[in-house]
Design a protein around this motif. Sequence first.
Motif, PDB file in Angstrom:
ATOM      1  N   ASN A  29     -12.406   4.494   6.581  1.00  0.00           N
ATOM      2  CA  ASN A  29     -13.185   5.330   7.512  1.00  0.00           C
ATOM      3  C   ASN A  29     -13.260   6.795   7.075  1.00  0.00           C
ATOM      4  O   ASN A  29     -14.292   7.439   7.261  1.00  0.00           O
ATOM      5  CB  ASN A  29     -12.657   5.187   8.942  1.00  0.00           C
ATOM      6  N   SER A  33      -5.263  -1.214   9.897  1.00  0.00           N
ATOM      7  CA  SER A  33      -5.172  -1.920  11.174  1.00  0.00           C
ATOM      8  C   SER A  33      -3.723  -2.303  11.488  1.00  0.00           C
ATOM      9  O   SER A  33      -2.887  -2.453  10.587  1.00  0.00           O
ATOM     10  CB  SER A  33      -6.026  -3.184  11.111  1.00  0.00           C
ATOM     11  N   TRP A  76      -3.912  12.466   2.605  1.00  0.00           N
ATOM     12  CA  TRP A  76      -2.794  12.579   3.547  1.00  0.00           C
ATOM     13  C   TRP A  76      -1.540  11.891   2.990  1.00  0.00           C
ATOM     14  O   TRP A  76      -0.425  12.219   3.366  1.00  0.00           O
ATOM     15  CB  TRP A  76      -3.155  11.939   4.893  1.00  0.00           C
ATOM     16  N   VAL A  82      -4.755   2.546   1.865  1.00  0.00           N
ATOM     17  CA  VAL A  82      -5.546   3.328   2.821  1.00  0.00           C
ATOM     18  C   VAL A  82      -6.839   2.615   3.229  1.00  0.00           C
ATOM     19  O   VAL A  82      -7.302   1.715   2.536  1.00  0.00           O
ATOM     20  CB  VAL A  82      -5.846   4.742   2.249  1.00  0.00           C
ATOM     21  N   PRO A  83      -7.413   3.048   4.363  1.00  0.00           N
ATOM     22  CA  PRO A  83      -8.616   2.400   4.900  1.00  0.00           C
ATOM     23  C   PRO A  83      -9.903   3.089   4.434  1.00  0.00           C
ATOM     24  O   PRO A  83      -9.867   4.001   3.608  1.00  0.00           O
ATOM     25  CB  PRO A  83      -8.423   2.575   6.397  1.00  0.00           C
ATOM     26  N   TYR A 125       6.116  -8.067   4.221  1.00  0.00           N
ATOM     27  CA  TYR A 125       6.251  -7.985   2.756  1.00  0.00           C
ATOM     28  C   TYR A 125       7.566  -7.292   2.387  1.00  0.00           C
ATOM     29  O   TYR A 125       8.252  -7.696   1.450  1.00  0.00           O
ATOM     30  CB  TYR A 125       5.106  -7.174   2.138  1.00  0.00           C
ATOM     31  N   GLY A 161      -7.381  -6.441  -0.245  1.00  0.00           N
ATOM     32  CA  GLY A 161      -6.091  -6.357   0.425  1.00  0.00           C
ATOM     33  C   GLY A 161      -5.217  -7.551   0.121  1.00  0.00           C
ATOM     34  O   GLY A 161      -4.025  -7.405  -0.177  1.00  0.00           O
ATOM     35  N   GLU A 162      -5.808  -8.737   0.150  1.00  0.00           N
ATOM     36  CA  GLU A 162      -5.023  -9.968  -0.008  1.00  0.00           C
ATOM     37  C   GLU A 162      -4.473 -10.104  -1.427  1.00  0.00           C
ATOM     38  O   GLU A 162      -3.556 -10.907  -1.653  1.00  0.00           O
ATOM     39  CB  GLU A 162      -5.866 -11.210   0.321  1.00  0.00           C
ATOM     40  N   PHE A 179       2.700  -5.631   6.222  1.00  0.00           N
ATOM     41  CA  PHE A 179       3.501  -4.818   5.299  1.00  0.00           C
ATOM     42  C   PHE A 179       4.982  -4.826   5.679  1.00  0.00           C
ATOM     43  O   PHE A 179       5.848  -4.771   4.804  1.00  0.00           O
ATOM     44  CB  PHE A 179       2.933  -3.404   5.172  1.00  0.00           C
ATOM     45  N   CYS A 204      -1.555   3.176  12.245  1.00  0.00           N
ATOM     46  CA  CYS A 204      -2.417   2.024  12.557  1.00  0.00           C
ATOM     47  C   CYS A 204      -3.485   2.359  13.592  1.00  0.00           C
ATOM     48  O   CYS A 204      -3.906   3.488  13.704  1.00  0.00           O
ATOM     49  CB  CYS A 204      -1.546   0.848  12.990  1.00  0.00           C
ATOM     50  N   GLY A 205      -3.880   1.327  14.324  1.00  0.00           N
ATOM     51  CA  GLY A 205      -5.037   1.465  15.185  1.00  0.00           C
ATOM     52  C   GLY A 205      -4.791   2.276  16.452  1.00  0.00           C
ATOM     53  O   GLY A 205      -3.686   2.742  16.715  1.00  0.00           O
ATOM     54  N   PHE A 212       1.170   3.370   4.597  1.00  0.00           N
ATOM     55  CA  PHE A 212      -0.004   2.556   4.942  1.00  0.00           C
ATOM     56  C   PHE A 212      -0.800   3.206   6.062  1.00  0.00           C
ATOM     57  O   PHE A 212      -0.225   3.660   7.060  1.00  0.00           O
ATOM     58  CB  PHE A 212       0.464   1.161   5.397  1.00  0.00           C
TER      59      PHE A 212
END
Length: 497
Positions: A168, A245, A176, A165-166, A255, A224-225, A252, A268-269, A242
């Motif tokens: 913001n 961005s 969620w 998750v991000p 991956y 993240g990396e 992903f 995503c965005g 996920f």
Amino acid sequence: MSVSDKHVWHERARGLKAEWRAFIDGEYRPALSGETFESTNPATGQKIVDIAACDTADVDAAVAAARKAFEAGVWSRRAPVERKQIMQRFAQSILDHREELALLESLNVGKPISNAYNGDIVSSASCIQWYGEAIDKLYGEYVPGAPDMTTMVIPEPLGVVAAVVPWNFPLSMACWKLGPALAAGNSVVLKPAEQSPLTAIRIAQLAVEAGIPPGVLNVVPGFGETAGRALGLHMDVDAVGFTGSTAVGKLFLQYAGQSNIKRVTLECGGKSPQIVMADCPDLDAAAEAVAKGIFSNSGQVCNAGSRVIVESSIRDALLDKVAGIAGQFVPADPLDPETRMGSIVSEAQFDRVMSYIDIGRQEGAAALLGGSAVNQGSGGFFIPPTIFSDVRSDMRISQEEIFGPVLASLAVDSFEQAIDVANDSVYALGASIWTGDVRRAHQAARRLRAGVVWVNCFDKGSMSAPFGGFKQSGFGRDKSMHAFSKYMDWKAVWIAS
Ligand code: NAD
């Protein structure tokens, strides 16, 4: 405590001791490597705490704990009504810790404390509660097959879910994922964004105290990396939920292809358009929605209404009103309950937003408002509401996600042109139209390419309605019963009699 007094929040912040370790198999642990990274307050630039920097070894341990708990059936095969009661206790515990969690969230990402306290924490608890409530309402199917057969279609959890998750809306975005994934009976490994690990780490313990068995919810803070990538490539993770961005969302998918074709769903965005037609029934309401739609949370919102597409004849009138309302969003101390706009999440994001403001100027857009950093003596990263007019759809500030308080205004001369410009994007998360013409409203609802369309309103939502995008805004839905499809699968069972 008095939640309306900034001195009380500051005092509480000084006394705060944030947990910094990963949560694996029901207990807090440092990273196996012993490595840490700094978590800072972006409103002051000061360190909050050093956080465990989890990498592949920690992810392996978390996934192993999650798998063990799943196979043991301590959660996955527990009576739905019992899981429901535990989820309800977990939700209540989040509410009981509302002040602490709001403070952690505000300090970690520079979010106004009143937003965190009245918005993020409450909606996170509601999400867990909603999915807890749904657990014993997930019915299977009886199939009218052969007369000597009983044929059923049974929804089953997938196993181990990674939630990535991000930053913001750190806790809301985590919930969620956690809500439907846990309610479906899965075990979860949650990776918060490196910018915002504090609330995710804290609620893991609340979950266990509420009765979620050890191993069912694990939290691995890290980059993240390293930690994110390890989850994406893990051979024993069944699904990734996920949010982040589009660029990382694409990773992903890779991956998954490079490992065990785990399911991936992506939120995503966005570059959401807000269309305002000259027949708009209430220009004041539209202006308020446009301003809030881009300046709330400093524009760091996936479905931020970052493009206003306005009919030429009312452009100046609308932008005057939007600029007036933008004046209420004065970047200031996030711990002051009066503050409506906090800081940008990090120095890197601040630089990114400022570089887009430069790009807008270079592209020839006219800066109507803002455009320069403020509060620089604070040590933090503050950007005021910024409005560009005379933007063309092919400009980068109209095409690319800025993720900051920057509004691009595009003038159009017809309904058809408005729809074309709105759809001229690789993103398709949200879209709105303001019009008094009922036929246009219906046409726009169908023709706007977006996962959510609002007519004569913006950013309305509830747990009962799905949220997510089309095109490169991703696929799969958060919220509502539709989210279960990301974390469950259907098994057909034929029983001969
Ligand atoms: P991001 O993609 O940089 O990071 C998201 C998560 O992915 C973080 O946990 C991060 O650590 C991880 N990650 C980063 N690089 C990785 C890698 N190489 N491998 C594996 N994992 C990696 O996004 P962000 O900057 O944290 O958040 C902002 C983005 O999130 C914006 O694009 C915004 O639109 C999007 N967002 C979308 C929604 C939605 O519901 N559609 C909601 C909120 C935010």
